[in-house]
Scaffold this motif. Structure first.
Motif, PDB file in Angstrom:
ATOM      1  N   VAL A  40      16.041 -16.483   6.214  1.00  0.00           N
ATOM      2  CA  VAL A  40      15.595 -17.556   5.317  1.00  0.00           C
ATOM      3  C   VAL A  40      16.788 -18.428   4.961  1.00  0.00           C
ATOM      4  CG1 VAL A  40      14.755 -17.994   2.965  1.00  0.00           C
ATOM      5  CG2 VAL A  40      13.621 -16.307   4.389  1.00  0.00           C
ATOM      6  N   TRP A  41      16.579 -19.729   5.017  1.00  0.00           N
ATOM      7  CA  TRP A  41      17.637 -20.681   4.682  1.00  0.00           C
ATOM      8  C   TRP A  41      17.279 -21.379   3.372  1.00  0.00           C
ATOM      9  CZ3 TRP A  41      17.834 -26.350   5.532  1.00  0.00           C
ATOM     10  CH2 TRP A  41      19.101 -26.859   5.282  1.00  0.00           C
ATOM     11  N   VAL A  58      12.975 -22.830   0.248  1.00  0.00           N
ATOM     12  CA  VAL A  58      13.549 -22.104   1.379  1.00  0.00           C
ATOM     13  C   VAL A  58      12.757 -22.412   2.642  1.00  0.00           C
ATOM     14  CG1 VAL A  58      14.419 -20.225  -0.060  1.00  0.00           C
ATOM     15  CG2 VAL A  58      12.185 -20.018   0.989  1.00  0.00           C
ATOM     16  N   GLN A  59      13.431 -22.259   3.770  1.00  0.00           N
ATOM     17  CA  GLN A  59      12.772 -22.445   5.062  1.00  0.00           C
ATOM     18  C   GLN A  59      12.915 -21.156   5.856  1.00  0.00           C
ATOM     19  OE1 GLN A  59      14.527 -25.320   7.831  1.00  0.00           O
ATOM     20  NE2 GLN A  59      12.473 -26.152   8.071  1.00  0.00           N
ATOM     21  N   VAL A  60      11.810 -20.722   6.464  1.00  0.00           N
ATOM     22  CA  VAL A  60      11.842 -19.486   7.244  1.00  0.00           C
ATOM     23  C   VAL A  60      12.349 -19.757   8.650  1.00  0.00           C
ATOM     24  CG1 VAL A  60      10.010 -18.368   5.936  1.00  0.00           C
ATOM     25  CG2 VAL A  60       9.418 -19.744   7.926  1.00  0.00           C
ATOM     26  N   GLY A  61      12.803 -18.686   9.283  1.00  0.00           N
ATOM     27  CA  GLY A  61      13.272 -18.785  10.652  1.00  0.00           C
ATOM     28  C   GLY A  61      12.111 -18.891  11.621  1.00  0.00           C
ATOM     29  N   PRO A  62      12.400 -19.268  12.858  1.00  0.00           N
ATOM     30  CA  PRO A  62      11.350 -19.376  13.874  1.00  0.00           C
ATOM     31  C   PRO A  62      10.632 -18.040  14.079  1.00  0.00           C
ATOM     32  CG  PRO A  62      13.466 -20.181  14.705  1.00  0.00           C
ATOM     33  CD  PRO A  62      13.726 -19.564  13.385  1.00  0.00           C
ATOM     34  N   GLU A  67       3.932 -17.085   4.862  1.00  0.00           N
ATOM     35  CA  GLU A  67       3.250 -16.181   3.933  1.00  0.00           C
ATOM     36  C   GLU A  67       3.973 -14.838   3.844  1.00  0.00           C
ATOM     37  OE1 GLU A  67       1.560 -17.402   6.791  1.00  0.00           O
ATOM     38  OE2 GLU A  67       0.973 -19.216   5.720  1.00  0.00           O
ATOM     39  N   VAL A  68       4.484 -14.360   4.974  1.00  0.00           N
ATOM     40  CA  VAL A  68       5.215 -13.095   5.000  1.00  0.00           C
ATOM     41  C   VAL A  68       6.493 -13.215   4.173  1.00  0.00           C
ATOM     42  CG1 VAL A  68       6.465 -11.473   6.489  1.00  0.00           C
ATOM     43  CG2 VAL A  68       4.247 -12.384   7.212  1.00  0.00           C
ATOM     44  N   ALA A  69       7.209 -14.311   4.364  1.00  0.00           N
ATOM     45  CA  ALA A  69       8.443 -14.532   3.605  1.00  0.00           C
ATOM     46  C   ALA A  69       8.148 -14.666   2.114  1.00  0.00           C
ATOM     47  CB  ALA A  69       9.168 -15.766   4.124  1.00  0.00           C
ATOM     48  N   ALA A  70       7.056 -15.337   1.761  1.00  0.00           N
ATOM     49  CA  ALA A  70       6.702 -15.518   0.348  1.00  0.00           C
ATOM     50  C   ALA A  70       6.442 -14.175  -0.326  1.00  0.00           C
ATOM     51  CB  ALA A  70       5.488 -16.435   0.220  1.00  0.00           C
ATOM     52  N   VAL A  71       5.756 -13.274   0.373  1.00  0.00           N
ATOM     53  CA  VAL A  71       5.471 -11.948  -0.191  1.00  0.00           C
ATOM     54  C   VAL A  71       6.773 -11.174  -0.390  1.00  0.00           C
ATOM     55  CG1 VAL A  71       4.426  -9.698   0.343  1.00  0.00           C
ATOM     56  CG2 VAL A  71       3.129 -11.804   0.700  1.00  0.00           C
ATOM     57  N   ARG A  72       7.654 -11.242   0.587  1.00  0.00           N
ATOM     58  CA  ARG A  72       8.922 -10.502   0.486  1.00  0.00           C
ATOM     59  C   ARG A  72       9.829 -11.109  -0.583  1.00  0.00           C
ATOM     60  NH1 ARG A  72      10.457  -8.086   6.375  1.00  0.00           N
ATOM     61  NH2 ARG A  72       8.342  -7.477   6.919  1.00  0.00           N
ATOM     62  N   LEU A  73       9.804 -12.421  -0.721  1.00  0.00           N
ATOM     63  CA  LEU A  73      10.595 -13.056  -1.785  1.00  0.00           C
ATOM     64  C   LEU A  73      10.071 -12.649  -3.160  1.00  0.00           C
ATOM     65  CD1 LEU A  73      11.119 -16.614  -0.304  1.00  0.00           C
ATOM     66  CD2 LEU A  73      12.933 -15.010  -0.940  1.00  0.00           C
ATOM     67  N   ALA A  74       8.762 -12.577  -3.300  1.00  0.00           N
ATOM     68  CA  ALA A  74       8.174 -12.146  -4.577  1.00  0.00           C
ATOM     69  C   ALA A  74       8.597 -10.718  -4.904  1.00  0.00           C
ATOM     70  CB  ALA A  74       6.652 -12.254  -4.513  1.00  0.00           C
ATOM     71  N   GLN A  99       9.595 -21.714  -3.134  1.00  0.00           N
ATOM     72  CA  GLN A  99       8.667 -22.514  -2.332  1.00  0.00           C
ATOM     73  C   GLN A  99       9.096 -22.324  -0.876  1.00  0.00           C
ATOM     74  OE1 GLN A  99       9.120 -26.495  -3.788  1.00  0.00           O
ATOM     75  NE2 GLN A  99       8.270 -26.015  -5.788  1.00  0.00           N
ATOM     76  N   VAL A 100       8.206 -21.772  -0.070  1.00  0.00           N
ATOM     77  CA  VAL A 100       8.532 -21.428   1.310  1.00  0.00           C
ATOM     78  C   VAL A 100       7.982 -22.500   2.249  1.00  0.00           C
ATOM     79  CG1 VAL A 100       8.362 -19.681   3.111  1.00  0.00           C
ATOM     80  CG2 VAL A 100       8.444 -18.993   0.705  1.00  0.00           C
ATOM     81  N   GLN A 101       8.859 -23.009   3.101  1.00  0.00           N
ATOM     82  CA  GLN A 101       8.450 -23.999   4.099  1.00  0.00           C
ATOM     83  C   GLN A 101       8.527 -23.374   5.495  1.00  0.00           C
ATOM     84  OE1 GLN A 101      10.881 -27.465   3.579  1.00  0.00           O
ATOM     85  NE2 GLN A 101       9.773 -28.107   1.769  1.00  0.00           N
ATOM     86  N   PRO A 102       7.657 -23.816   6.390  1.00  0.00           N
ATOM     87  CA  PRO A 102       7.698 -23.295   7.756  1.00  0.00           C
ATOM     88  C   PRO A 102       8.945 -23.804   8.487  1.00  0.00           C
ATOM     89  CG  PRO A 102       6.059 -25.041   7.564  1.00  0.00           C
ATOM     90  CD  PRO A 102       6.600 -24.781   6.187  1.00  0.00           C
TER      91      PRO A 102
END
Length: 107
Positions: A40-41, A58-62, A67-74, A99-102
């Motif tokens: 995550v950046w 934040v922006q997730v990696g390729p 949604e997966v990153a948002a759950v883990r960040l929470a 706030q997670v961006q693709p």
């Protein structure tokens, strides 16, 4: 005549806090043993609506669904906030809203 000086100083302090929080969040996520969160950046941190609550964009990696990153960040939000509290000099640590961006599309 001097009315704008206090407002400019307050804005400068907010920008300074956001930079400090951005660095602290990046470091905290990099220290985790989670391959999703290590990719995550942290793009930016901004007041939402003021410095007591900060939006962490934040922006997730390729290949990682946002949604997966948002759950883990929470799941690690408390840890990240504690790391931020240790990195900044404020009486109270701000609340963080992620706030997670693709990932960006490759041309």
């Amino acid at each position: 005549m001097f009315g704008g000086t206090a407002a400019r100083q307050a804005q400068r302090k907010e920008r300074q806090l956001c930079r400090q929080v951005q660095e602290a969040v990046s470091d905290a996520l990099a220290a985790l043993r989670d391959d999703v969160l290590q990719d995550v950046w942290v793009m930016q941190v901004e007041p939402a609506p003021d410095a007591s609550r900060l939006a962490v964009v934040v922006q997730v990696g390729p290949g990682t669904p946002p949604e997966v990153a948002a759950v883990r960040l929470a799941r690690v939000a408390g840890y990240v906030r504690a790391e931020v509290a240790g990195a900044i000099t404020r009486k109270r640590a701000p609340t963080l809203a992620f706030q997670v961006q693709p990932p960006e599309e490759e041309p």
